[in-house]
Each structure stands twice: as C-alpha cells, then as structure tokens.
Design an enzyme around this catalytic site. Sequence first.
Site, mmCIF file in Angstrom:
data_model
loop_
_atom_site.group_PDB
_atom_site.id
_atom_site.type_symbol
_atom_site.label_atom_id
_atom_site.label_comp_id
_atom_site.label_asym_id
_atom_site.label_seq_id
_atom_site.Cartn_x
_atom_site.Cartn_y
_atom_site.Cartn_z
ATOM 1 N N GLU A 205 59.545 49.139 103.550
ATOM 2 C CA GLU A 205 58.545 49.568 102.563
ATOM 3 C C GLU A 205 57.928 50.921 102.929
ATOM 4 O OE1 GLU A 205 57.450 47.632 99.524
ATOM 5 O OE2 GLU A 205 57.256 49.788 99.403
ATOM 6 N N VAL B 157 59.341 54.781 101.593
ATOM 7 C CA VAL B 157 59.174 55.414 100.277
ATOM 8 C C VAL B 157 57.739 55.199 99.807
ATOM 9 C CG1 VAL B 157 59.994 55.513 97.885
ATOM 10 C CG2 VAL B 157 61.597 54.920 99.716
ATOM 11 N N GLY C 67 54.906 55.818 101.319
ATOM 12 C CA GLY C 67 53.953 55.387 102.344
ATOM 13 C C GLY C 67 53.527 53.942 102.147
ATOM 14 N N GLY D 13 48.496 65.847 109.126
ATOM 15 C CA GLY D 13 49.497 64.861 109.572
ATOM 16 C C GLY D 13 50.393 64.359 108.450
ATOM 17 N N GLU E 79 56.455 66.416 107.724
ATOM 18 C CA GLU E 79 57.423 65.956 108.720
ATOM 19 C C GLU E 79 57.324 66.850 109.947
ATOM 20 O OE1 GLU E 79 59.719 63.136 108.141
ATOM 21 O OE2 GLU E 79 58.016 63.012 106.809
ATOM 22 N N ASP F 60 63.167 65.560 102.228
ATOM 23 C CA ASP F 60 62.446 64.302 102.451
ATOM 24 C C ASP F 60 62.433 63.474 101.158
ATOM 25 O OD1 ASP F 60 60.346 62.592 103.976
ATOM 26 O OD2 ASP F 60 59.341 63.113 102.113
ATOM 27 N N LYS G 57 64.286 59.786 100.385
ATOM 28 C CA LYS G 57 63.612 58.634 99.777
ATOM 29 C C LYS G 57 64.334 58.214 98.497
ATOM 30 C CE LYS G 57 59.156 59.947 101.711
ATOM 31 N NZ LYS G 57 58.054 60.902 101.568
HETATM 32 N N1 HSE Z 1 56.279 64.111 105.045
HETATM 33 C C1 HSE Z 1 56.239 62.973 104.185
HETATM 34 C C2 HSE Z 1 55.491 63.356 102.906
HETATM 35 C C3 HSE Z 1 55.555 61.845 104.891
HETATM 36 O O1 HSE Z 1 54.803 64.362 102.910
HETATM 37 O O2 HSE Z 1 55.622 62.655 101.910
HETATM 38 C C4 HSE Z 1 55.690 60.524 104.207
HETATM 39 O O3 HSE Z 1 57.025 60.102 104.157
#
Ligand code: HSE
Length: 340
Positions: free
Chosen positions: A151, A154, A156, A208, A211, A222, A226
């Site tokens: 989970e 995708v 968060g 934070g 990536e 990214d 997903k």
């Molecule tokens: N770097 C990713 C984003 C983190 O910004 O969506 C979550 O997967």
Amino acid sequence: MKIALIGAGNVGQGLLQLLRDKGAALATELGLHAQVVAVATRRHGTLYHPQGLDAAGVLDALAAGDLRHYPQSSGLARDWDAARIAREAQADTLIEASPTDLHSGQPALDLCLAAFASGKHVVLANKGPLAVAYHTLTDAARRANKLLRFEATVMGGTPSIRLAQQALAGCVIREARGILNGTTNYILTQMENGTSYVDALAQAQRLGYAEADPSADVDGWDAAGKALILAAALFGTTLRLDQMQVQGIRGLTRDNIFSAHQEGECWKLVARVTPEGGSVQPQRLLISDPLANVKGITNAVTYVTDVLGEVTLVGPGAGGLQTGFALLSDLVDIQRVARH
Ligand code: HSE
C-alpha cells in the site's frame, strides 16, 4: 507479529513512531501486537534481537546519528546485515523501506525473495522490486503461502491499492488516472504561487518528500513506477518502464503556469494506465477536473469503473508518518488475513 525493518529513513521512522505512539491502542483495539525485532540501515548500523527492540530506543539512536547508540543488552546482535536478517531473523514479516531503484529493484528484490523463502510475509514501501518483478514476487508469495502487501508504494498513506483491490472488488476498473507524485505536484503548486522551480524543489527536498535522487520525481519516473505497480495490481499486466511514455515537469516555466491559470486551466503531471499501456505526462487540465484542485503534496487517483463510473480518491501522497501509516495498514491487513 515480529517485524524486520529494512531501511530506517523517513518512512521507516514514520512506522517506528506509529508503533511507539499507538502500540498499546493497536494491541487493544485491533489485536495487533507488533514487535520490531530487526532494523537494518545502509550507513547507520543494524540491530537484531529475537525478543524485540524498543521502538522509542531505536528512534532515539537514529536521532543521535547511528544505531550504535541503542543500549546494549544480552542477545542483541549488531553485526547482522540486511541479507542475513531477511534470511535468518526470527520474524513474521519483512518490511522493505530502503531507497528505490526502479531499474534493477535491487538489493531489495533479493531480500524480499529471501524473506518469502524463509517463511515471512513481505510489506513494501520500496517501489523498485514491484516495478521490475511484480509477478516474480506474487509467485514467490504464493509458493511460500505468505502475503505480499505494498500500500505504501502508491499515494503514500492514502489507500489507493486497497480501494481498488478490496472496496471496488466486483467492479471492472478500465482506467486509472492520477497525480501520483507529491514532489512535482508540490513544485507546480508553489510555482503557481510565484516560487521558482529551483526553490520549490529545494523545499520539497527539505520537507523529505523528494526521492534520494530527485530527478526520479521531476523527470516523471517515480510516477511511472507507481503507475506500473497500479497496472500490475489492477489489470495483472506486465508493463515495463521502457514501454511507457514518460515526460516530467522540467520543461514547464512559470509563464506556462500563469498563462494556463489565466485561461481557467492548470498544469498537472498526470499518470494514466489502462490494460493496454501507460503514460506520465504534464497536462493542462480544466479547473473543473477533480485532479486540477489537488494541491501541494496531495495525490489523487480516479478509477474509471464499469458500475460506478468515476471514483476519485484524494489524500497525502508522501511524508514519513503518512507513508509509515500505509505500512501499518498492511500489517493490520496481514494480521486480519492470517487470522482467518
Ligand atoms: N518522492 C515521492 C513523491 C515520495 O514525491 O511522491 C512518495 O512516493
């Protein structure tokens, strides 16, 4: 449930915070007695204690810069590497939350396979193993009679996978379309507010969200990773990154964004998958589109279904605590399934 945690960055620490703060409530309300027995980091040491580690103590040691600061006790091992933990630790579930490599899936992929081979369930926050070897992993889980959950990979902590696989079971999902990268959506929103691309990216890194290598965010990879995971989970397809059309947001200027705004539209990085394929591209959306009003770090996905038409889910797509919650929700799910 004994847990071996590989990777203790933002997301791994988010899970540790939730276990520290909600452990008692999880036990009384859900019957989930989660006990971390191993933590492995790449540069800040490892810990393994078959009787369990103290989540607060692990967080304190990480805050002090290294797991060496975790108090010594009888039976505590500090020399087990991640591979040995995956193979030999007495744990029910391996959680892989180390940085993503979308091209090889490694070293996480081998750790997941070793965990299944030694009779553990696997929970992933790391997108790499699923993006390159979804079916290898689901086959390994089936052979081991163990569960695979992901989970956190995708959107968060927002339950995009569980909505599709469980709540919408019985509908045919024909298409998924969404904002799956928080960093780029944050940057586009900040640019709408007048911030420069460079400053907005620096903010996303500081908070934070980005990536380890933020080009994975801004160049669309990214979101593409997903989208591959969604395609595999929703349609059972084996899409590869090199089969997708992927374009990021580097080419968008503040002028592009302002002029779209003046015409009642806005730019979003939109990922789309169908059983036939997938893409990630910046698109100008009408302000009336549900995805157009998704701002900042928030993500959204619209599932196009046969029975319900469009179902749109909106929620946090990144952040340590939020994504740590997705790991926790997978542990709750595993415990529920395993109990039956
Ligand atoms: N770097 C990713 C984003 C983190 O910004 O969506 C979550 O997967």
